[in-house]
Each structure stands twice: as structure tokens, then as C-alpha cells.
Design a protein around this motif. Sequence first.
Motif, PDB file in Angstrom:
ATOM      1  N   UNK A   1       0.831  -1.212   0.000  1.00 34.94           N
ATOM      2  CA  UNK A   1       0.000   0.000   0.000  1.00 34.94           C
ATOM      3  C   UNK A   1       0.859   1.253   0.000  1.00 34.94           C
ATOM      4  N   UNK A   2       1.977   1.229   0.721  1.00 36.26           N
ATOM      5  CA  UNK A   2       2.867   2.394   0.757  1.00 36.26           C
ATOM      6  C   UNK A   2       3.476   2.657  -0.606  1.00 36.26           C
ATOM      7  N   UNK A   3       4.049   1.622  -1.219  1.00 34.87           N
ATOM      8  CA  UNK A   3       4.672   1.811  -2.531  1.00 34.87           C
ATOM      9  C   UNK A   3       3.628   2.119  -3.605  1.00 34.87           C
ATOM     10  N   UNK A   4       2.451   1.494  -3.500  1.00 34.59           N
ATOM     11  CA  UNK A   4       1.396   1.825  -4.459  1.00 34.59           C
ATOM     12  C   UNK A   4       0.960   3.273  -4.358  1.00 34.59           C
ATOM     13  N   UNK A   5       0.870   3.795  -3.123  1.00 39.12           N
ATOM     14  CA  UNK A   5       0.511   5.197  -2.924  1.00 39.12           C
ATOM     15  C   UNK A   5       1.624   6.124  -3.396  1.00 39.12           C
ATOM     16  N   UNK A   6       2.873   5.766  -3.119  1.00 38.86           N
ATOM     17  CA  UNK A   6       4.001   6.592  -3.552  1.00 38.86           C
ATOM     18  C   UNK A   6       4.132   6.632  -5.074  1.00 38.86           C
TER      19      UNK A   6
ATOM     20  N   UNK B   1      -6.608  -0.404   0.576  1.00 39.11           N
ATOM     21  CA  UNK B   1      -6.316  -1.192   1.780  1.00 39.11           C
ATOM     22  C   UNK B   1      -7.110  -2.489   1.822  1.00 39.11           C
ATOM     23  N   UNK B   2      -8.260  -2.523   1.211  1.00 38.24           N
ATOM     24  CA  UNK B   2      -9.085  -3.724   1.254  1.00 38.24           C
ATOM     25  C   UNK B   2      -9.233  -4.433  -0.075  1.00 38.24           C
ATOM     26  N   UNK B   3      -8.439  -4.054  -1.083  1.00 37.87           N
ATOM     27  CA  UNK B   3      -8.550  -4.683  -2.395  1.00 37.87           C
ATOM     28  C   UNK B   3      -7.931  -6.083  -2.371  1.00 37.87           C
ATOM     29  N   UNK B   4      -8.705  -7.055  -2.821  1.00 37.42           N
ATOM     30  CA  UNK B   4      -8.247  -8.437  -2.841  1.00 37.42           C
ATOM     31  C   UNK B   4      -7.955  -8.929  -4.254  1.00 37.42           C
TER      32      UNK B   4
END
Length: 312
Positions: free
Chosen positions: A105-110, A237-240
Amino acid sequence: MTQSHATDYTSAANYEASVNRDEEARKRILAREATFPLRSATDRLMKILAFGAMVFGLFWLVWILVTLVQNGVGAMSLTLFTAETPPPGAAGGLKNAIVGSVLMATFGTLIGTPIGILAGIYLSEYGKGGWLAPATRFLNDVLLSAPSIVLGLVVYAVVVAPSGHYSGWAGAIALSLIVIPVVTRTTDNLLQLVPNNLREAAIALGCPKSKMILSVICRAAKAGIVTGVLLAVARISGETAPLLFTALSNQFMSWNMNAPMANLPVVIYQYAASPFDDWKQLAWAGAALITFLVLAINISVRLLFRNQTNRK
């Protein structure tokens, strides 16, 4: 006709016109009074419907939160954050899944946030003429409404299949494709809400356009842009589905982004569908953890920007 007779005639005509105007005004007032009960009843009905819709939405939100508390909070303990995912019938936690979710999630957001903000700035400030901006908005809306499983399949075909293995980087790229349209749409809409007076004042003072956008326009819309980023973080955060085709999962602790990586959504999906009660309990704990983490982030940021606004 003498002058006195002409004056009397004019006065009579004015008096008759005044009476007619008064009569028309009285009729309009009576007509409004006749429709007032209907308008009042319509107003009350719309208020009741709006209140009912609010209560309906809040009911399901409270029901979800209460269900998560009842089923998930009981499984939360220190072991949940210090132990790895266990085999059936053994004690364990979600440490490796939590670490994997945070990393991806951090790298995806960055990856997605700068692209989305720059795209939104272009659409709002530079793309006001021509065909490129409307076409980009249309494609962005298509990407925004695209099912996340489609994005996962695209990343699988472009990244996973050529490399021959699942990886955390592939999962981060899939999540970034979800972040980009959300941030782009939010940034574009919020920058368009900034008054043109601010732009004109900055340009009148000799400020270059790039400096004006970064120092004036983006600063004015800063709180809204950050809110858009948080909405994107809450969504990924909740994507599966995208992670099933990109990062897959890993039963053991791993910091290697170039290998399959455990993550909370996939672990919750796998454990919730299992026949083992201990795995189902961990699935409830993971769902509660994601939900309350997202709520805490949103509430904290809103309080932070509210305090900053009050200081100003």
C-alpha cells in the motif's frame, strides 16, 4: 372639455388603475396562500425522506462496525502482530500479512499519488483548451470505474507473466493503478473550485504560472487533495482481486518485494472461506484491523487540518 373636467377624468382613470392593481395583487396573494399547504407538505415529505435515507445508511455502517467488533476484537492480541500466519489448528497471527499490506500500500501510494496529482494539475490548469483534456478525463473516469480484477489481470499480463513469478512489486503497481484515477479526479475537481481571483492576483504580481500553481492554487486545495489521497489509500487497503493475480500470498515473513508476499486482503479471503474456526477468527481480526485503521487515519487527518484551519 374644460381643464377641471380633464383633471377629474385623469384622477378617475388613475384610481381605477390602482384598484385593478390592488385586486391583482390580492389575487396573487390568495393564490400563494392556496398553494402554501401543498408546498409545506412537500417540504416536510422531502425532509422525512432525506432523514430516512441518512438513517438507512448509518444503520448499515453501524451494523458493520458492531459485527466487526463482536467477531474481530476478541481475536486481537499481541500475538496477532508478532506471530506469522499459522497452519490449521495452530496458534498464530497476521504479522507477515500486515507487513506485506503496509509495504504494497505504501509503494502503491508513492507511485500513484505524484502521477495523479500532476495529471489533475494538467487537466485543471493547462488543459482547458483542445481535445486532450476531455479525452483524458473520459479515460480517467473509465479507469476509475473499472473493476479492480481487470487491473490485476492487466498487471499480471504485463509484469507477472513476463517475469515468471508473483511479486510484491506487481501488487504495488496494481494498487497504484487504483490510486491514480482517484487522486487525478479529486485534484482536478478541487483545483477548479479555487477562485480565479487568486490566479489573477498571483499573475498580476508577476508570479510565474508554475509557481502560482504550486504556491497558491495547490496550497489552497491542500486539504482536499490530501483527503483524496486518503480515500485512495482506504480503497486499496481492502482490495483483494488485484493482489490475487500479482502478489498472491506467502505463509512466511518476507521483506522481499520481488517475491510473493502475504497481505491482509488475500489472507482474509483465504481464511474466511476455510473450514477451520481458528482461521476464521483471524479473518475477522484482520477485517476489523483494516476497518479501524482506515477510520483512524481519516479521523486523524480531518482533525489535523481542522486545527490548522482554525489557527489560520
